[in-house]
Enzyme design. Structure first.
Site, PDB file in Angstrom:
ATOM      1  CG  ASN A  31      -0.418  -0.149   2.517  1.00  0.00           C
ATOM      2  OD1 ASN A  31       0.561  -0.846   2.700  1.00  0.00           O
ATOM      3  ND2 ASN A  31      -1.020   0.505   3.497  1.00  0.00           N
TER       4      ASN A  31
ATOM      5  CD  GLU B 112      -1.389   4.865   4.426  1.00  0.00           C
ATOM      6  OE1 GLU B 112      -0.954   5.740   5.197  1.00  0.00           O
ATOM      7  OE2 GLU B 112      -2.019   3.872   4.814  1.00  0.00           O
TER       8      GLU B 112
ATOM      9  CB  CYS C   3      -5.348  -1.463  -1.392  1.00  0.00           C
ATOM     10  SG  CYS C   3      -6.644  -0.718  -0.406  1.00  0.00           S
TER      11      CYS C   3
ATOM     12  CD  GLU D 118      -5.294  -6.043  -0.727  1.00  0.00           C
ATOM     13  OE1 GLU D 118      -4.790  -4.892  -0.735  1.00  0.00           O
ATOM     14  OE2 GLU D 118      -5.945  -6.474   0.234  1.00  0.00           O
TER      15      GLU D 118
ATOM     16  CB  CYS E  10     -10.760  -2.766   1.220  1.00  0.00           C
ATOM     17  SG  CYS E  10     -10.220  -2.158  -0.387  1.00  0.00           S
TER      18      CYS E  10
ATOM     19  CB  CYS F  18      -8.798  -4.874  -2.915  1.00  0.00           C
ATOM     20  SG  CYS F  18      -7.633  -3.508  -2.716  1.00  0.00           S
TER      21      CYS F  18
HETATM   22  N1  THU Z   1      -5.174  -1.413   2.782  1.00  0.00           N
HETATM   23  C1  THU Z   1      -4.659  -2.270   1.867  1.00  0.00           C
HETATM   24  O1  THU Z   1      -3.545  -2.078   1.346  1.00  0.00           O
HETATM   25  N2  THU Z   1      -5.399  -3.354   1.531  1.00  0.00           N
HETATM   26  C2  THU Z   1      -6.626  -3.631   2.041  1.00  0.00           C
HETATM   27  O2  THU Z   1      -7.290  -4.549   1.567  1.00  0.00           O
HETATM   28  C3  THU Z   1      -7.132  -2.869   3.171  1.00  0.00           C
HETATM   29  C4  THU Z   1      -6.458  -1.568   3.413  1.00  0.00           C
HETATM   30  C5  THU Z   1      -4.393  -0.224   3.119  1.00  0.00           C
HETATM   31  C6  THU Z   1      -4.988   1.065   2.635  1.00  0.00           C
HETATM   32  C7  THU Z   1      -4.406   2.060   3.588  1.00  0.00           C
HETATM   33  O3  THU Z   1      -3.122   2.445   3.123  1.00  0.00           O
HETATM   34  C8  THU Z   1      -4.223   1.251   4.876  1.00  0.00           C
HETATM   35  O4  THU Z   1      -4.281  -0.105   4.509  1.00  0.00           O
HETATM   36  C9  THU Z   1      -5.276   1.538   5.932  1.00  0.00           C
HETATM   37  O5  THU Z   1      -6.542   1.395   5.424  1.00  0.00           O
END
Ligand code: THU
Length: 159
Positions: free
Chosen positions: A61, A63, A72, A74, A111, A114
């Site tokens: 991920n 940000e 994310c 995935e 999530c 994804c």
């Molecule tokens: N995140 C992911 O990378 N994958 C997921 O399926 C759930 C959330 C990341 C997004 C964000 O950078 C952090 O986790 C908190 O939500």
């Protein structure tokens, strides 16, 4: 009134019960958590995809101060795989996550956005993607994004 009952199988493995290939993929997802840029959430997610030719593409991920601009793990992995290897279908996706206390105990779950993208990749290559969700207590395995996203919206839903 009729009831529609959905049947979803989640297999729960210990790491040493996985095949060598799957264990390698999970380990690459765990390593990929260290490539996360998660300055804001401090939640570090790694993903690793196994392509049809056996090669592995990882994602983590990323940000941004403007939150919605991040992505994310995935999706970074799946989009990188398709951008770099468009002729290779995706066979397996492994996901791992840690916070500032270390790797999560329970298997991490993708999530909703994804799940939709994983499903879209399945639809593109007409090939179900096996999904391995790592946690220190064990690894959940499902055979397709359809198991994580019932009544889903795909290309054929528009026809
Ligand atoms: N995140 C992911 O990378 N994958 C997921 O399926 C759930 C959330 C990341 C997004 C964000 O950078 C952090 O986790 C908190 O939500």
């Amino acid at each position: 009134m009729n009831e529609i009952k959905l049947n979803i199988t989640i297999k729960h493995y210990q790491l040493d019960e996985l095949s060598a290939d799957d264990r390698e993929l999970v380990e690459r997802a765990v390593q990929a958590t260290y490539n996360a840029y998660a300055e804001y959430s401090h939640f570090y997610v790694g993903a690793a995809v196994r392509l049809a030719d056996g090669s592995i593409v990882i994602g983590a991920n990323q940000e941004n101060a403007a939150f919605p601009s991040g992505l994310c793990a995935e999706r970074t992995a799946l989009f990188a795989a398709q951008a770099n290897h468009p002729d290779q279908s995706v066979h397996t996706l492994a996901i791992a996550a840690r916070n500032d206390n270390g790797l999560l105990d329970d298997p991490v779950s993708p999530c909703g956005a994804c799940r939709q993208v994983i499903l879209g990749v399945e639809d593109r290559y007409k090939q179900p993607i096996r999904i391995l969700l790592y946690g220190k207590k064990g690894v959940y395995s499902v055979m397709s994004a359809k198991d994580l996203l019932p009544l889903s919206f795909v290309d054929s839903s528009m026809k």
